[in-house]
Design an enzyme around this catalytic site. Structure first.
Site, PDB file in Angstrom:
ATOM      1  N   ASP A  20       0.948  -1.160   0.227  1.00 49.14           N
ATOM      2  CA  ASP A  20       0.271   0.025  -0.002  1.00 49.14           C
ATOM      3  C   ASP A  20       0.873   1.229  -0.071  1.00 49.14           C
ATOM      4  OD1 ASP A  20      -2.417   1.652   0.254  1.00 49.14           O
ATOM      5  OD2 ASP A  20      -1.747   1.969   2.389  1.00 49.14           O
ATOM      6  N   SER A  21       0.428   2.673  -0.247  1.00 53.62           N
ATOM      7  CA  SER A  21       1.092   3.425  -0.068  1.00 53.62           C
ATOM      8  C   SER A  21       1.708   3.981   1.349  1.00 53.62           C
ATOM      9  CB  SER A  21       0.232   4.744  -0.449  1.00 53.62           C
ATOM     10  OG  SER A  21      -0.507   5.071   0.281  1.00 53.62           O
ATOM     11  N   TYR A  52      -0.695   8.398  -2.736  1.00 58.61           N
ATOM     12  CA  TYR A  52      -0.871   7.957  -3.952  1.00 58.61           C
ATOM     13  C   TYR A  52      -2.083   8.606  -4.645  1.00 58.61           C
ATOM     14  CZ  TYR A  52       2.407   3.979  -3.828  1.00 58.61           C
ATOM     15  OH  TYR A  52       3.322   3.077  -3.795  1.00 58.61           O
ATOM     16  N   CYS A  60      -4.375  -1.717  -2.115  1.00 47.70           N
ATOM     17  CA  CYS A  60      -4.701  -0.227  -2.134  1.00 47.70           C
ATOM     18  C   CYS A  60      -5.564  -0.015  -3.438  1.00 47.70           C
ATOM     19  CB  CYS A  60      -3.375   0.319  -2.484  1.00 47.70           C
ATOM     20  SG  CYS A  60      -3.421   2.134  -2.921  1.00 47.70           S
ATOM     21  N   ASN A  61      -6.506   0.747  -2.830  1.00 52.34           N
ATOM     22  CA  ASN A  61      -7.340   0.903  -4.082  1.00 52.34           C
ATOM     23  C   ASN A  61      -7.057   1.988  -5.200  1.00 52.34           C
ATOM     24  OD1 ASN A  61     -10.447   0.331  -2.941  1.00 52.34           O
ATOM     25  ND2 ASN A  61      -9.036   0.833  -1.310  1.00 52.34           N
ATOM     26  N   GLU A 108      -2.208   9.057   8.130  1.00 58.20           N
ATOM     27  CA  GLU A 108      -0.883   8.846   8.012  1.00 58.20           C
ATOM     28  C   GLU A 108       0.105   9.851   9.355  1.00 58.20           C
ATOM     29  OE1 GLU A 108       1.478   7.095   5.974  1.00 58.20           O
ATOM     30  OE2 GLU A 108      -0.288   6.314   4.920  1.00 58.20           O
ATOM     31  N   CYS A 110     -10.926   3.063   0.186  1.00 59.03           N
ATOM     32  CA  CYS A 110      -9.675   3.330   0.322  1.00 59.03           C
ATOM     33  C   CYS A 110      -9.081   2.758   1.653  1.00 59.03           C
ATOM     34  CB  CYS A 110      -9.373   5.261   0.518  1.00 59.03           C
ATOM     35  SG  CYS A 110      -7.467   5.422   1.084  1.00 59.03           S
ATOM     36  N   THR A 111      -8.171   2.126   1.460  1.00 57.26           N
ATOM     37  CA  THR A 111      -7.780   0.954   2.917  1.00 57.26           C
ATOM     38  C   THR A 111      -7.474   1.808   3.945  1.00 57.26           C
ATOM     39  OG1 THR A 111      -5.448   0.695   1.874  1.00 57.26           O
ATOM     40  CG2 THR A 111      -7.340  -1.039   1.153  1.00 57.26           C
ATOM     41  N   HIS A 112      -7.086   3.105   3.802  1.00 59.56           N
ATOM     42  CA  HIS A 112      -6.770   3.962   5.001  1.00 59.56           C
ATOM     43  C   HIS A 112      -8.217   4.221   5.809  1.00 59.56           C
ATOM     44  CE1 HIS A 112      -3.210   4.970   2.905  1.00 59.56           C
ATOM     45  NE2 HIS A 112      -2.517   5.447   4.193  1.00 59.56           N
TER      46      HIS A 112
END
Ligand code: DGL
Length: 270
Positions: free
Chosen positions: A9-10, A41, A73-74, A152, A184-186
């Protein structure tokens, strides 16, 4: 000799998928790369994101001999995975198809929403994936620039994130959906704030669990699933600030992150 499952992932977002996979197939070894040196990203041109994700996928195969890759990561998925699927000798599992399937299963009213990064939403990846399910749903999408940056920084609740969420989620609230995919995986890390803003009438759907099931089934079909019981080895690497990855990753996922290693940024892996 057991080969690990690779993931990337980013940054920290894919840890939501890693958690689901570690819980579902605990005996599997895992190598996770968070590209925090180049995140986010979601606001970058998709061809640039594609070149990063190709580099990460090739590294997972060449440097870590993974038996499968979960693109957690989408945005990387939206940027396109056809080339690595054709090039790399391992199955590549993404989060978009499983997410779309979970979303259409979760709705009763047929009015659904998806939120994601600017890159993911503008690519139309979810519009296409939801259409491919064949479910008769009405889909509303909204990009949420800024959400990833909050995660983040480890800021998942509080006034600032709530104010942003109120503004960005207004089109979703107005559309009267009963299920919202966190595309979004976040975003699962912001689920409390998102839920507070939208109310309990909206079911939040994360692609993490469904992706873990898809990965397990795919490995089983290919005879690649580790049969023995036990707990696998989980390796975490970051291209950015290792100390931050250890500290914040530890808070978000758990103690395993204390051993985060460096993934060196390179440009000539091919
Ligand atoms: N977690 C990533 C996704 O699922 C993107 C985050 C970013 O913008 O870097 O889209």
């Amino acid at each position: 000799m057991h080969r690990p499952i690779g993931m990337f992932d980013s940054g920290f977002g894919g840890l939501t998928v890693a958690r689901a996979l570690m819980d579902l197939v605990p005996a599997e070894d895992l190598v996770y790369i968070g590209d925090t040196g180049r995140y986010p990203y979601g606001s970058k041109p998709l061809p640039e994101v594609q070149s990063y994700s190709h580099e990460l996928a090739r590294s997972l195969v060449k440097d870590f001999d993974v038996k499968a890759i979960v693109v957690a990561c989408n945005t990387a998925t939206a940027a396109g995975l056809d080339q690595i699927r054709a090039e790399l000798p391992v199955p590549i599992i993404d989060v978009v198809e499983p997410g779309a399937r979970s979303l259409v299963k979760a709705t009763r009213s047929g009015r659904v929403g998806v939120i994601g990064t600017v890159g993911t939403v503008s690519s139309g990846a979810y519009v296409q994936a939801v259409a491919r399910t064949g479910a008769p749903v009405h889909l509303v999408s909204a990009a949420c620039p800024g959400f990833v940056e909050f995660v983040e920084r480890g800021q998942t609740v509080g006034d600032e994130v709530t104010v942003l969420a109120e503004r960005l989620l207004a089109p979703i609230r107005d559309a009267n959906v009963d299920a919202l995919l966190l595309g979004c995986t976040h975003y699962p890390f912001l689920a409390r704030t998102i839920s507070d803003v939208l109310g309990t009438g909206v079911t939040l759907v994360s692609s993490a669990d469904e992706t873990a099931f898809v990965a397990r089934d795919r490995l089983a079909e290919l005879g690649l699933l580790r049969a023995e019981a036990g707990v696998g080895t989980h390796r975490f690497l970051s291209s950015g600030d290792i100390e931050l990855f250890r500290e914040l990753g530890g808070r978000l996922l758990g103690a395993e992150l204390a051993r985060t290693e460096r993934w060196p940024l390179r440009t000539n892996l091919v």
